[in-house]
Design an enzyme around this catalytic site. Structure first.
Site, PDB file in Angstrom:
ATOM      1  N   LYS A   1     -13.240   5.631  59.348  1.00 14.08           N
ATOM      2  CA  LYS A   1     -12.802   6.827  58.611  1.00 14.08           C
ATOM      3  C   LYS A   1     -11.289   6.999  58.621  1.00 14.08           C
ATOM      4  O   LYS A   1     -10.572   6.365  59.381  1.00 14.08           O
ATOM      5  CB  LYS A   1     -13.541   8.056  59.145  1.00 14.08           C
ATOM      6  CG  LYS A   1     -14.994   8.057  58.650  1.00 14.08           C
ATOM      7  CD  LYS A   1     -15.782   9.285  58.982  1.00 14.08           C
ATOM      8  CE  LYS A   1     -17.192   9.150  58.360  1.00 14.08           C
ATOM      9  NZ  LYS A   1     -18.131  10.116  58.888  1.00 14.08           N
TER      10      LYS A   1
ATOM     11  N   ARG B   1     -23.082   5.882  64.597  1.00 12.46           N
ATOM     12  CA  ARG B   1     -23.346   5.369  63.239  1.00 12.46           C
ATOM     13  C   ARG B   1     -22.170   4.488  62.849  1.00 12.46           C
ATOM     14  O   ARG B   1     -21.048   4.976  62.724  1.00 12.46           O
ATOM     15  CB  ARG B   1     -23.495   6.537  62.271  1.00 12.46           C
ATOM     16  CG  ARG B   1     -23.791   6.135  60.829  1.00 12.46           C
ATOM     17  CD  ARG B   1     -23.872   7.391  59.952  1.00 12.46           C
ATOM     18  NE  ARG B   1     -24.241   7.073  58.583  1.00 12.46           N
ATOM     19  CZ  ARG B   1     -23.397   6.679  57.641  1.00 12.46           C
ATOM     20  NH1 ARG B   1     -22.109   6.546  57.920  1.00 12.46           N
ATOM     21  NH2 ARG B   1     -23.816   6.405  56.426  1.00 12.46           N
TER      22      ARG B   1
END
Ligand code: HH2
Length: 287
Positions: free
Chosen positions: A233, A267
């Protein structure tokens, strides 16, 4: 590190599968069947590529395969129901047919997609909106005795990164997740089927994401397994000055800190590398 209890819940019940979370961190491998996901858009859009990638992630140690047909990157628009179904249904069918030991998750906030996926044999509903966009997901998870991942988001993917502000990000996220878990249980979802997720990057600035990782124990204290999804991210890109296809080291550092602070599930896109990093993290954090 946080002073809050880091006691991880030990059992997670997912539509007939029971995961023992006590021994090691569990890995959710990302399977984006989209043309436009922020880091792997288009790579697994062809169902044959998606299925091969699912098999590879299982071989590399994924415990859960998370199939998604809608990108929720900052600024993205929701895709129509039929488009999302057309993307995920063939892949769900094929991944179920693999008969692999991994649980299968559907990454959707739409109850129609979740219901179709559950009918096809999926074990978990991964809702990035934590029941904010479609409350019927809770009834469905209850009816199918499926797992329900409740994630925090501030706003919608379209507007979430437009100046997000909090008085105290961790308290706000904790309170929202506690309320969502309460609503899920009122709908009949068992407490051992609920997972909470602070929603890294979902309406958070760099400093919010770091505060969450640092004080993750305050979310662990809610009593549900905590999942984190920092993989590749933007906050990692900012800190490491790296483009989206070169954020592995930052991702592994983030999941390691998360596990040290009580995360039960991570994740990630890079399952093999995460499995190796977590062998070290678990050996220390769970000793
Ligand atoms: N992050 C993304 C998607 N789904 N689900 C949970 N529970 N937690 C997360 O942090 C999370 C999630 C975004 O990542 P990705 O799927 O790689 O990108 P895109 O939304 O562009 O498909």
């Amino acid at each position: 590190m946080s002073e809050y209890p880091r006691q991880r819940p030990s059992t997670l019940k997912l539509a007939g599968i029971e995961l023992d979370l006590s021994a090691r961190t569990h890995i959710m491998g990302v399977l984006n069947v989209t043309p436009d996901s922020f880091s792997d858009g288009g790579r697994f859009f062809d169902p044959a590529d998606a299925i091969a990638h699912a098999e590879e992630m299982v071989e590399n140690g994924a415990d859960i395969i998370d199939i998604g047909g809608e990108s929720t990157r900052p600024g993205s628009e929701f895709v129509p129901l039929e488009v999302e179904l057309n993307r995920v249904v063939p892949v769900i069918k094929a991944v179920v047919a693999l008969g692999a030991s991994a649980a299968i998750s559907i990454d959707t906030w739409k109850s129609e997609v979740a219901e179709r996926a559950l009918d096809l044999g999926v074990h978990v509903v991964n809702d990035i909106s934590g029941l904010m966009f479609d409350t019927r997901l809770a009834d469905l998870a209850a009816r199918y005795e499926a797992g329900l991942i409740l994630s925090h988001i501030k706003g919608t993917p379209k507007n979430m990164q437009v100046n997000p502000t909090y008085d105290d990000v961790v308290s706000e996220v904790r309170d929202v997740l506690a309320k969502a878990a309460g609503a899920a249980m009122s709908a009949g979802v068992g407490p051992q089927s609920i997972v909470v997720d602070p929603g890294i990057g979902f309406g958070k600035r760099l400093e919010h994401n770091l505060e969450i990782l640092k004080r993750l124990g305050e979310l662990v204290a809610l009593g549900y397994p905590v999942l984190i999804g920092p993989s590749r991210k933007a906050f990692i890109g900012k800190l490491t000055d790296a483009p989206v296809d070169d954020r592995l080291e930052g991702t592994l550092a983030a999941v390691t800190i998360g596990v040290a602070n009580g995360a039960s599930i991570v994740r990630v896109h890079d399952v093999k590398e995460a499995r190796r990093a977590l062998a070290l993290a678990d050996a220390v954090a769970r000793a």
